[in-house]
Design an enzyme around this catalytic site. Structure first.
Site, short mmCIF file in Angstrom:
data_model
loop_
_atom_site.label_atom_id
_atom_site.label_comp_id
_atom_site.label_asym_id
_atom_site.label_seq_id
_atom_site.Cartn_x
_atom_site.Cartn_y
_atom_site.Cartn_z
N HIS A 1 9.21 -6.80 1.52
CA HIS A 1 8.51 -7.49 2.61
C HIS A 1 9.05 -8.91 2.62
O HIS A 1 9.27 -9.51 1.57
CB HIS A 1 7.01 -7.46 2.37
CG HIS A 1 6.19 -8.13 3.43
ND1 HIS A 1 6.41 -7.93 4.79
CD2 HIS A 1 5.14 -9.00 3.35
CE1 HIS A 1 5.53 -8.63 5.48
NE2 HIS A 1 4.76 -9.30 4.63
N GLU B 1 -12.32 12.70 11.64
CA GLU B 1 -11.38 13.35 12.56
C GLU B 1 -10.18 12.48 12.89
O GLU B 1 -9.20 12.97 13.48
CB GLU B 1 -12.11 13.76 13.85
CG GLU B 1 -13.09 14.90 13.66
CD GLU B 1 -13.65 15.38 14.99
OE1 GLU B 1 -12.89 15.39 15.99
OE2 GLU B 1 -14.84 15.74 15.04
N SER C 1 -0.09 -2.36 -17.54
CA SER C 1 1.02 -1.76 -16.81
C SER C 1 2.29 -1.74 -17.66
O SER C 1 3.11 -0.83 -17.55
CB SER C 1 1.27 -2.50 -15.50
OG SER C 1 1.55 -3.86 -15.73
N ARG D 1 4.88 -8.40 -16.62
CA ARG D 1 4.09 -9.24 -17.52
C ARG D 1 3.41 -8.33 -18.55
O ARG D 1 3.10 -7.18 -18.24
CB ARG D 1 3.02 -10.00 -16.73
CG ARG D 1 3.58 -11.05 -15.79
CD ARG D 1 2.50 -11.62 -14.89
NE ARG D 1 2.00 -10.61 -13.96
CZ ARG D 1 1.00 -10.81 -13.12
NH1 ARG D 1 0.38 -11.97 -13.09
NH2 ARG D 1 0.61 -9.85 -12.31
#
Length: 347
Positions: free
Chosen positions: A108, A231, A53, A49
């Site tokens: 996915h 940790e 980006s 779109r």
């Protein structure tokens, strides 16, 4: 059942050669896959779109089109927009322009499994699911490696969809790490369950509960953060390298005995039943309905939860501790510009 692992030597890339690949979306996975495929020698264009980006992808050297224009040109269309946006992009831009016999891919299976996208019977439908975040996928590739991927086939009218899927997985770098066969249903269920019950949902709740327990008992928040969160990466690295056995071997006997003695006091039968309930909600579509309803209502609950977590003592302490170790931020060199901008704004 033994699952076969495929590597580079087992996979022929010819089924994907001479095909134009349109990657729809330039988020974490779209960015990683498009760049990796291009370096591997494949013909890649982007479908996006208009927006920031769009300009960013142009700067990265890709030919950029609308999703509709990219789909019309392509032989392979890879859907890399967020799950909650895919159905709309599919209906408005991809489906009307997808040629019969094309390969339609997903990372996915959410939209296929829950019936939000229903391709025509003359479309090959495949899944290539990298088992890790896009920035890690890209980092490993640039450094000469890769991350494992799953592949599977939902529709196969041309008879070669599995070979195309494996070639694609090899192209993004997964052939050096291992490629495993799956189904859309298996990938979707296990991925959602892993995220919600263990990797993200379960782990974050465990870390924060441990942190709060120490702080409420009067211990320093900074040291509590080190013990319960910082940790964690080192412990997980040991498990990654050699399972629980290596982790236990490399920790002290005092640690190992305490872990085995008291771990079951934390993960109780009630916790395990909670996991089974989460799995059931994923399997029967309850979670999918909740997520789509949340998205359609404007993400009000999600934004509220985000705000609450960001303002909590754990997050504020983490920012202070990480600021003492600026080298940590150097590890993330392969996020997209949009990802980096969004995360910086959140901080």
């Amino acid at each position: 059942m033994t699952t076969k692992m495929f590597y580079d030597k087992d996979i022929d890339t010819k089924p994907l050669e001479n095909k134009k690949i349109a990657v729809i979306g330039y988020g974490a996975q779209g960015h990683a896959q498009a760049n990796n495929l291009r370096v591997s020698g494949f013909d890649v264009i982007m479908g996006l779109r208009p927006g920031k980006s769009f300009d960013s992808v142009k700067k990265d050297g890709f030919e950029v089109y609308s999703a509709a224009e990219a789909t019309a040109q392509a032989d392979v269309v890879m859907m890399e927009t967020p799950d909650e946006l895919q159905a709309a992009v599919w209906e408005k831009e991809v489906e009307p322009n997808l040629k019969a016999g094309s390969d339609l891919g997903f990372s996915h299976g959410f939209n296929i499994v829950y019936g939000l996208i229903k391709p025509n019977a003359d479309i090959n439908v495949m899944i290539i699911a990298p088992k890790g975040p896009g920035n890690i996928e890209r980092r490993q590739f640039v450094e000469g490696g890769g991350i494992p991927s799953l592949y599977g086939v939902h529709q196969d009218p041309t008879g070669d969809t599995a070979e195309v899927a494996k070639a694609y997985a090899k192209g993004i770098g997964s052939g050096c790490a291992g490629i495993l066969e799956t189904t859309f249903e298996e990938e979707t269920t296990e991925d959602l369950f892993g995220e919600q019950a263990v990797l993200c949902g379960g782990l974050t709740q465990l870390i924060e509960a441990g942190f709060n327990t120490l702080v409420e008992a009067g211990y320093s928040p900074e040291l509590a953060y080190f013990e319960t969160s910082h940790e964690m990466k080192m412990i997980v690295d040991l498990i990654f390298e050699g399972g629980f056995e290596k982790m236990r071997h490399d920790c002290s006997n005092t640690c190992e005995y305490g872990e085995m003695l008291n771990g079951p006091r934390i993960i109780t039968e009630e916790s395990k039943q909670g996991m089974r309930d989460v799995l059931k909600d994923i399997q029967d579509g309850t979670y999918a309905k909740k997520w789509l309803a949340e998205y359609n209502s404007g993400l009000k609950d999600l934004e509220k939860m985000r705000t609450e977590y960001k303002s909590g003592l754990y997050e504020q302490t983490g920012k202070k501790v990480r600021a003492m170790m600026p080298w940590i931020s150097d590890a993330d060199k392969y996020s997209t510009a949009a990802d980096t901008e969004q995360f910086s704004a959140a901080k």
